[in-house]
Design an enzyme around this catalytic site. Structure first.
Site, PDB file in Angstrom:
ATOM      1  N   SER A  84      41.554  55.211  39.547  1.00 30.08           N
ATOM      2  CA  SER A  84      42.244  55.039  40.569  1.00 30.08           C
ATOM      3  C   SER A  84      43.233  56.052  41.531  1.00 30.08           C
ATOM      4  CB  SER A  84      43.684  53.960  40.102  1.00 30.08           C
ATOM      5  OG  SER A  84      43.101  52.894  39.967  1.00 30.08           O
ATOM      6  N   ALA A 145      37.932  38.346  39.643  1.00 29.88           N
ATOM      7  CA  ALA A 145      36.591  37.671  39.966  1.00 29.88           C
ATOM      8  C   ALA A 145      35.764  37.449  38.746  1.00 29.88           C
ATOM      9  CB  ALA A 145      35.839  37.851  41.150  1.00 29.88           C
ATOM     10  N   TYR A 183      50.399  45.744  42.084  1.00 30.83           N
ATOM     11  CA  TYR A 183      49.477  46.837  41.867  1.00 30.83           C
ATOM     12  C   TYR A 183      48.047  45.956  42.026  1.00 30.83           C
ATOM     13  CZ  TYR A 183      46.925  50.905  40.907  1.00 30.83           C
ATOM     14  OH  TYR A 183      45.898  51.876  40.900  1.00 30.83           O
ATOM     15  N   ASN A 185      43.646  46.373  43.299  1.00 30.90           N
ATOM     16  CA  ASN A 185      42.647  47.169  43.730  1.00 30.90           C
ATOM     17  C   ASN A 185      42.116  46.645  44.935  1.00 30.90           C
ATOM     18  OD1 ASN A 185      41.848  49.081  41.352  1.00 30.90           O
ATOM     19  ND2 ASN A 185      41.938  47.070  40.279  1.00 30.90           N
ATOM     20  N   THR A 327      42.483  54.599  35.952  1.00 31.88           N
ATOM     21  CA  THR A 327      41.651  53.614  34.670  1.00 31.88           C
ATOM     22  C   THR A 327      40.507  53.041  35.222  1.00 31.88           C
ATOM     23  OG1 THR A 327      44.015  53.165  33.446  1.00 31.88           O
ATOM     24  CG2 THR A 327      41.786  51.909  33.168  1.00 31.88           C
TER      25      THR A 327
END
Length: 370
Positions: A84, A145, A183, A185, A327
């Site tokens: 990240s 997902a 947080y 993605n 990570t």
């Protein structure tokens, strides 16, 4: 990336601990001791660090085993998957486009990507570019997902960004845009699509041109589609599984991480990047000030605040450190720089347990404060 479901394995065969690279005099070194403890006490395969102190000198460190199959030591300042930390690279490109008048921070995503964000409680008309970069959009996490639930079968699978986004949009919005911090993605997946729409070029090319080449990060790259290897000397990264040997996950298709986490770098290059960024070499003052305008981000740690692709955290010795961390399967990095020029980045070669992750944060504080 922030969401990785692997748990840290028990004590791995760590190999011999590398001697401190910092002091030829043999004086005990707190950074080396911290890395040794991450290997010996927390059972991580390897730990690497690069630290630039108040004296301006950069010192590099290694501990543990860089390859569990051969027993080889980690290469000094070897390449790592930076996870990240990629978000900061992506945010810089977006903010450069803001400075160029091509993107408005407080414009809705719908302006640039019409019809893209639609779902249960999700509407691109109500989510701004700023909220993407700040993790206040309420978008659900695409890493949750079903297609990404098991990393073993997808190690070399290629994902289109839109396929990943569909996995997020099938879920319900987590909160109304601008009302909370989470947080996530998916925010940076959309930011990558935004960069591509506005520039007409792949986001990896824009990151390379606008950031990597601009400040001379010679050991950093954004993998091109189909590139699954780490190009230079590197420690191997491992997926830790309960009641099973660790899986070598060094080679992988990073399309699952893309604009949120695909960059490969070194600890020293990451220090150079964040130092250049905070020093004003990548953004005009107005956009850097926006990047450093933060909201509370307590889930990331005590006192942590989040700006636009940039975190601040208080140091035990006073003041703030600015950076990000990352990570991805096989690697975790924690790093930051200070306004007076100190910099440190630490990487371990599996996703650590919560206790080990806390020890990494303590090691980073130690590196910046001692």
């Amino acid at each position: 990336m922030a969401v990785v479901t692997a748990v840290a394995a028990g004590a791995l065969a760590a190999g011999a601990l590398a001697p401190s690279a910092a002091f030829a005099s043999g004086k005990p070194d707190t950074v080396q001791q911290s890395l040794n403890a991450l290997v010996k006490d927390d059972g991580l395969p390897a730990a690497l660090a690069s630290v630039k102190g108040r004296d301006g000198r950069t010192r590099t460190y290694t501990a543990g085993t860089g390859n569990l199959a051969t027993g080889a030591k980690p290469p000094v300042d070897g390449q790592i998957r930076a996870g990240s930390n990629t978000k900061t690279f992506t945010a810089v490109v977006v903010l450069q486009l803001v400075a160029e008048g091509k993107i408005g921070l407080d414009e809705p995503v719908e302006t640039y990507l019409p019809g893209l964000l639609r779902g249960d409680g999700i509407d691109g008309h109500t989510i701004t570019v700023r909220q993407l970069l700040q993790h206040t959009s309420g978008l659900p996490e695409y890493m949750a997902a079903p297609a990404l639930a098991d990393f073993i079968p997808i190690q070399f699978r290629y994902f289109e960004p839109r396929e990943l986004l569909d996995g997020a949009l099938a879920q319900k919005a987590h909160f109304a845009p601008g009302t909370s911090f989470e947080y996530n993605n998916t925010n940076y997946l959309v930011a990558g699509l935004l960069v591509q729409k506005v520039t007409g070029r792949p986001v990896g090319e824009e990151i390379t041109k606008r950031v990597i080449d601009r400040i001379g990060l010679r050991h950093t790259y954004f993998p091109t589609p189909g590139d699954t290897t780490v190009h230079e000397a590197h420690p191997h990264g491992y997926l830790s599984l309960p009641d099973a040997p660790p899986v070598d996950y060094t080679d992988m298709d990073t399309s699952m991480a893309w604009a949120a986490g695909a960059v490969v770098s070194t600890n020293t290059d990451l220090n150079t990047f964040f130092t250049a960024l905070l020093g004003g070499r990548l953004l005009p003052p107005a956009q850097l000030a926006q990047m450093r305008t933060t909201v509370p981000a307590d889930p990331l740690g005590p006192g942590v605040r989040y700006g636009l692709g940039l975190q601040s955290r208080p140091l035990s010795c006073g003041g703030l450190a600015w950076g990000h961390g990352g990570t991805i399967v096989g690697y975790r990095s924690r790093g930051a720089v200070t306004d007076d020029g100190r910099a440190a980045n630490i990487t371990v070669t599996t996703v650590p347990s919560d206790d080990a992750a806390h020890h990494m944060s303590t090691a980073l504080d130690t590196a910046l404060c001692h």
